[in-house]
Write an enzyme that holds these catalytic residues in place. Sequence first.
Site, short mmCIF file in Angstrom:
data_model
loop_
_atom_site.label_atom_id
_atom_site.label_comp_id
_atom_site.label_asym_id
_atom_site.label_seq_id
_atom_site.Cartn_x
_atom_site.Cartn_y
_atom_site.Cartn_z
N ILE A 37 64.14 48.52 15.69
CA ILE A 37 63.27 47.99 16.76
C ILE A 37 64.06 47.83 18.06
N ASP A 53 76.00 45.32 19.57
CA ASP A 53 75.66 45.65 18.18
C ASP A 53 76.94 45.77 17.36
N THR A 81 76.43 47.74 11.77
CA THR A 81 76.41 47.63 10.31
C THR A 81 75.83 48.94 9.76
N ALA A 86 69.38 41.35 16.63
CA ALA A 86 70.43 41.56 15.63
C ALA A 86 70.14 40.75 14.38
N SER A 116 68.10 42.76 7.86
CA SER A 116 66.64 42.79 7.93
C SER A 116 65.91 43.23 6.66
N THR A 146 59.81 36.95 12.43
CA THR A 146 58.95 37.72 11.52
C THR A 146 57.84 36.85 10.93
N ASP A 147 56.75 37.51 10.54
CA ASP A 147 55.66 36.79 9.86
C ASP A 147 56.11 36.25 8.50
N GLU A 148 57.22 36.80 7.97
CA GLU A 148 57.65 36.43 6.61
C GLU A 148 58.09 34.98 6.52
N TYR A 207 65.96 36.57 2.80
CA TYR A 207 65.82 37.09 4.17
C TYR A 207 64.95 36.17 5.00
N SER A 229 66.44 32.87 5.86
CA SER A 229 67.45 32.91 6.94
C SER A 229 66.78 33.05 8.30
N LYS A 230 65.69 33.79 8.39
CA LYS A 230 64.98 33.93 9.67
C LYS A 230 64.31 32.60 10.06
N ASN A 279 54.90 43.78 9.86
CA ASN A 279 55.73 44.94 9.50
C ASN A 279 55.62 46.07 10.52
N ASN A 280 56.78 46.50 11.01
CA ASN A 280 56.84 47.60 11.97
C ASN A 280 57.04 48.94 11.27
P1 NAD Z 1 67.59 46.91 11.59
O1 NAD Z 1 68.18 46.48 10.30
O2 NAD Z 1 67.06 48.28 11.74
O3 NAD Z 1 68.68 46.72 12.75
C1 NAD Z 1 69.48 45.58 12.86
C2 NAD Z 1 70.56 45.87 13.91
O4 NAD Z 1 71.35 44.67 14.08
C3 NAD Z 1 71.54 46.97 13.51
O5 NAD Z 1 71.79 47.83 14.61
C4 NAD Z 1 72.82 46.22 13.13
O6 NAD Z 1 74.00 46.97 13.35
C5 NAD Z 1 72.72 45.02 14.06
N1 NAD Z 1 73.47 43.86 13.57
C6 NAD Z 1 73.45 43.33 12.32
N2 NAD Z 1 74.27 42.27 12.25
C7 NAD Z 1 74.80 42.10 13.48
C8 NAD Z 1 75.71 41.16 14.05
N3 NAD Z 1 76.23 40.18 13.30
N4 NAD Z 1 76.03 41.28 15.36
C9 NAD Z 1 75.52 42.28 16.11
N5 NAD Z 1 74.68 43.21 15.62
C10 NAD Z 1 74.31 43.11 14.33
O7 NAD Z 1 66.48 45.81 11.93
P2 NAD Z 1 65.05 45.99 12.61
O8 NAD Z 1 64.07 46.40 11.60
O9 NAD Z 1 65.20 46.77 13.87
O10 NAD Z 1 64.73 44.47 12.98
C11 NAD Z 1 65.14 43.92 14.22
C12 NAD Z 1 64.73 42.47 14.29
O11 NAD Z 1 63.31 42.36 14.17
C13 NAD Z 1 65.31 41.60 13.16
O12 NAD Z 1 65.66 40.35 13.70
C14 NAD Z 1 64.17 41.45 12.17
O13 NAD Z 1 64.26 40.24 11.47
C15 NAD Z 1 62.97 41.46 13.12
N6 NAD Z 1 61.70 41.95 12.54
C16 NAD Z 1 61.67 43.17 11.90
C17 NAD Z 1 60.45 43.64 11.39
C18 NAD Z 1 60.38 45.00 10.72
O14 NAD Z 1 59.30 45.36 10.23
N7 NAD Z 1 61.42 45.79 10.68
C19 NAD Z 1 59.30 42.88 11.52
C20 NAD Z 1 59.38 41.63 12.17
C21 NAD Z 1 60.60 41.19 12.69
P1 TYD Z 2 59.51 46.53 3.13
O1 TYD Z 2 59.38 47.77 3.94
O2 TYD Z 2 60.79 46.28 2.40
O3 TYD Z 2 59.13 45.32 4.09
P2 TYD Z 2 58.87 43.75 3.73
O4 TYD Z 2 59.32 43.47 2.35
O5 TYD Z 2 59.72 43.08 4.75
O6 TYD Z 2 57.40 43.54 3.92
O7 TYD Z 2 58.32 46.52 2.05
C1 TYD Z 2 56.98 46.64 2.45
C2 TYD Z 2 56.12 46.51 1.21
O8 TYD Z 2 56.37 47.65 0.37
C3 TYD Z 2 56.45 45.29 0.37
O9 TYD Z 2 55.24 44.78 -0.21
C4 TYD Z 2 57.35 45.82 -0.73
C5 TYD Z 2 56.84 47.24 -0.92
N1 TYD Z 2 57.87 48.21 -1.35
C6 TYD Z 2 57.64 49.02 -2.47
O10 TYD Z 2 56.59 48.91 -3.13
N2 TYD Z 2 58.61 49.91 -2.84
C7 TYD Z 2 59.78 50.05 -2.16
O11 TYD Z 2 60.64 50.86 -2.56
C8 TYD Z 2 59.99 49.24 -0.99
C9 TYD Z 2 61.27 49.34 -0.20
C10 TYD Z 2 59.00 48.34 -0.62
#
Ligand code: NAD
Ligand code: TYD
Length: 340
Positions: free
Chosen positions: A12, A33, A36, A85, A88, A128-130, A153, A156-157, A182-183
């Site tokens: 994101i 960043d 990781t 960061a 996730s 996050t909504d979680e 997870y 911690s959020k 979820n994105n």
């Molecule tokens: P991602 O795992 O793709 O990316 C996380 C990034 O943070 C990576 O580039 C990693 O190198 C960096 N990072 C990790 N630890 C770090 C540290 N200690 N210092 C500096 N950089 C660090 O995550 P994402 O899916 O892009 O999510 C981004 C944010 O959005 C997160 O805070 C996540 O909780 C939140 N979020 C994600 C979703 C989703 O669906 N992916 C939904 C809602 C909220």
């Molecule tokens: P995920 O993409 O891990 O996001 P989140 O758990 O943060 O919502 O999972 C999305 C949904 O898909 C969740 O209900 C768990 C399910 N899931 C599977 O069924 N199989 C898989 O291998 C993964 C990674 C997720």
Amino acid sequence: MRLLVTGGCGFIGSNFIYHILDAYPDDVVVNLDKLTYAGNLANMQRAENEHGGKRYHFARGDIANFEFVSYLLKEQAIDAVVNFAAESHVDRSIADCSPFLQTNVLGTQNLLEASRRAGIGRFVQVSTDEVYGTLGPEGKFTEDTPLAPNSPYSASKAAADLFVRAYVETYGLPALITRCSNNYGPYQFPEKLIALMYLRASEDQTLPVYGDGKNVRDWIYVADHCRGVDLALRRGRTGAVYNFGGNAELPNIDVVRTILSILGKPESLIRFVADRPGHDRRYAMDYRLAQKELGFEPEYDFTRGIRETVAWYRANGDWLRGVQDGSYLEFMDKWYGGRL
Ligand code: NAD
Ligand code: TYD
């Protein structure tokens, strides 16, 4: 505006930085960043090529490093911080939650403290909504829904969100929180559902669906989320929480079937596997506050978003191959083991 965006080499964060660089010609972005397993410099290649050393700067470092964060905030004359960061992935937090505490909790508190001391004018915590836990078949999460995280997870959020609140109340830090569903979209690491299912289906591998496949997520296209965070950054109220959702509630099995159908692959690839422990049943976001106060509205429906996502992965096979390094394969093997 001069922005410090953390986690900008992740999914994101990289979409957000491109949104800012494309939409605001006067803005400067510093991307902090740690790189990781989820952070990928290749995501920001276009930013480096077009704006490197001018409107875009990369700094490798940890949000938990107080001296380095403080140095960056001062040296780069940062006006606002947007914290993406994080560790996730829920499944990884179940396997080992210590990095989640280190980055999501301690790292966020460190960023808050450094921002407070530097007199930062706006701090956006991307959450996050979680953190709200799980829903039954009816209703949606509002910003007033009590926090009830069920995974390491989301715990911690939620802890990070509480520190943001404490810094607003105690020190008057001009911070706010965004919470999103979820994105999906370009640059998503192939451990999350949609990216993983695309990857495996495209290679005719089995698709692991947890439990009965009827867990529901509210899918939002990443560009819509980035616009929401941007609106909160520029128009949000200090101390506020804003929910963002995509109006696309779908059971996981429907998402998986849609991907198979776009790719023209058979449903016989689906494997129902042992459920994730503590698996939240349903998420859905009420985002009327963001509509009212920020003018937020998601623009992508799921049909359009998933087609664009699949098209992006198809066109970026090198990216997808590049992120599957040894540590990725090791985690996949350890987590899914004999379930595939
Ligand atoms: P991602 O795992 O793709 O990316 C996380 C990034 O943070 C990576 O580039 C990693 O190198 C960096 N990072 C990790 N630890 C770090 C540290 N200690 N210092 C500096 N950089 C660090 O995550 P994402 O899916 O892009 O999510 C981004 C944010 O959005 C997160 O805070 C996540 O909780 C939140 N979020 C994600 C979703 C989703 O669906 N992916 C939904 C809602 C909220
Ligand atoms: P995920 O993409 O891990 O996001 P989140 O758990 O943060 O919502 O999972 C999305 C949904 O898909 C969740 O209900 C768990 C399910 N899931 C599977 O069924 N199989 C898989 O291998 C993964 C990674 C997720």
